[in-house]
Write a protein that holds these residues in place. Structure first.
Motif, PDB file in Angstrom:
ATOM      1  N   SER A  67       0.823  -1.216   0.000  1.00  0.00           N
ATOM      2  CA  SER A  67       0.000   0.000   0.000  1.00  0.00           C
ATOM      3  C   SER A  67       0.853   1.262   0.000  1.00  0.00           C
ATOM      4  O   SER A  67       0.369   2.337  -0.324  1.00  0.00           O
ATOM      5  CB  SER A  67      -0.947   0.011   1.202  1.00  0.00           C
ATOM      6  N   GLN A 148       4.776  -0.392   3.256  1.00  0.00           N
ATOM      7  CA  GLN A 148       3.664  -0.820   4.082  1.00  0.00           C
ATOM      8  C   GLN A 148       2.892  -1.890   3.333  1.00  0.00           C
ATOM      9  O   GLN A 148       2.561  -1.722   2.161  1.00  0.00           O
ATOM     10  CB  GLN A 148       2.752   0.353   4.403  1.00  0.00           C
ATOM     11  N   THR A 150      -0.598  -4.256   3.468  1.00  0.00           N
ATOM     12  CA  THR A 150      -1.917  -4.321   4.097  1.00  0.00           C
ATOM     13  C   THR A 150      -2.571  -5.639   3.710  1.00  0.00           C
ATOM     14  O   THR A 150      -2.189  -6.269   2.728  1.00  0.00           O
ATOM     15  CB  THR A 150      -2.814  -3.148   3.663  1.00  0.00           C
TER      16      THR A 150
END
Length: 163
Positions: A67, A148, A150
């Motif tokens: 993400s 990141q 997710t």
């Protein structure tokens, strides 16, 4: 990146054969693996799985979503006692595997650690063995440089051999 060499046979730039059809009877899929998230891990077993994307060895194909851009590291260095090979492939909008982004073999003895800077998008992590090697594994996930991951609701790779 993989390129077609005719029929169902594929070869990547590392020269290892790829195939789009299973080499053994279908194996029932167990419960879905936990999501691949930064700082986490996932465990599984490739023994008896079909070979859909990679070498002759059975494989697990796990979805993950980036993400935020950054460097992601997947490693079986402390989580396998057999000759592992890791690949990251794009996940197409129809949920099937696309082009290979990167692969790594033998980073820590015969086990593998793969580090790559990824842009936001959906991918698959392919966990397989070199040659015919198969077995239980734990793959760790680390993120750096702002990366990141997710959760994704995407199932493990759909395809021939996975019922």
């Amino acid at each position: 990146m993989a390129e077609t060499t005719g029929g169902n046979a594929l070869r990547s730039t590392d020269g290892l054969p790829r195939t789009s059809s299973p080499r053994r009877p279908p194996k029932a899929r167990g419960p879905p693996a936990p999501p691949l998230l930064c700082g986490g891990s996932a465990s599984g077993d490739t023994t008896g799985n079909p070979s859909v994307l990679g070498t002759a060895a059975g494989e697990d194909i796990l979805p993950f979503r980036v993400s935020r851009r950054g460097t992601v590291t997947f490693s079986t260095c402390g989580g396998a006692n057999w000759d592992t090979l890791l690949r990251i492939v794009e996940r197409r909008t129809d949920g099937t595997p696309g082009a290979e982004i990167v692969s790594r073999d033998d980073s820590c003895g015969l086990r593998s650690s793969l580090e790559h800077r990824l842009h936001p998008g959906d991918y698959f992590l392919v966990i397989e063995g070199y040659g015919h090697n198969e077995g239980a594994y734990t793959v760790s996930v680390d993120c750096a440089g702002g990366a990141q991951l997710t959760s994704t609701t995407a199932p493990a790779c759909p395809g021939p051999g996975y019922e």
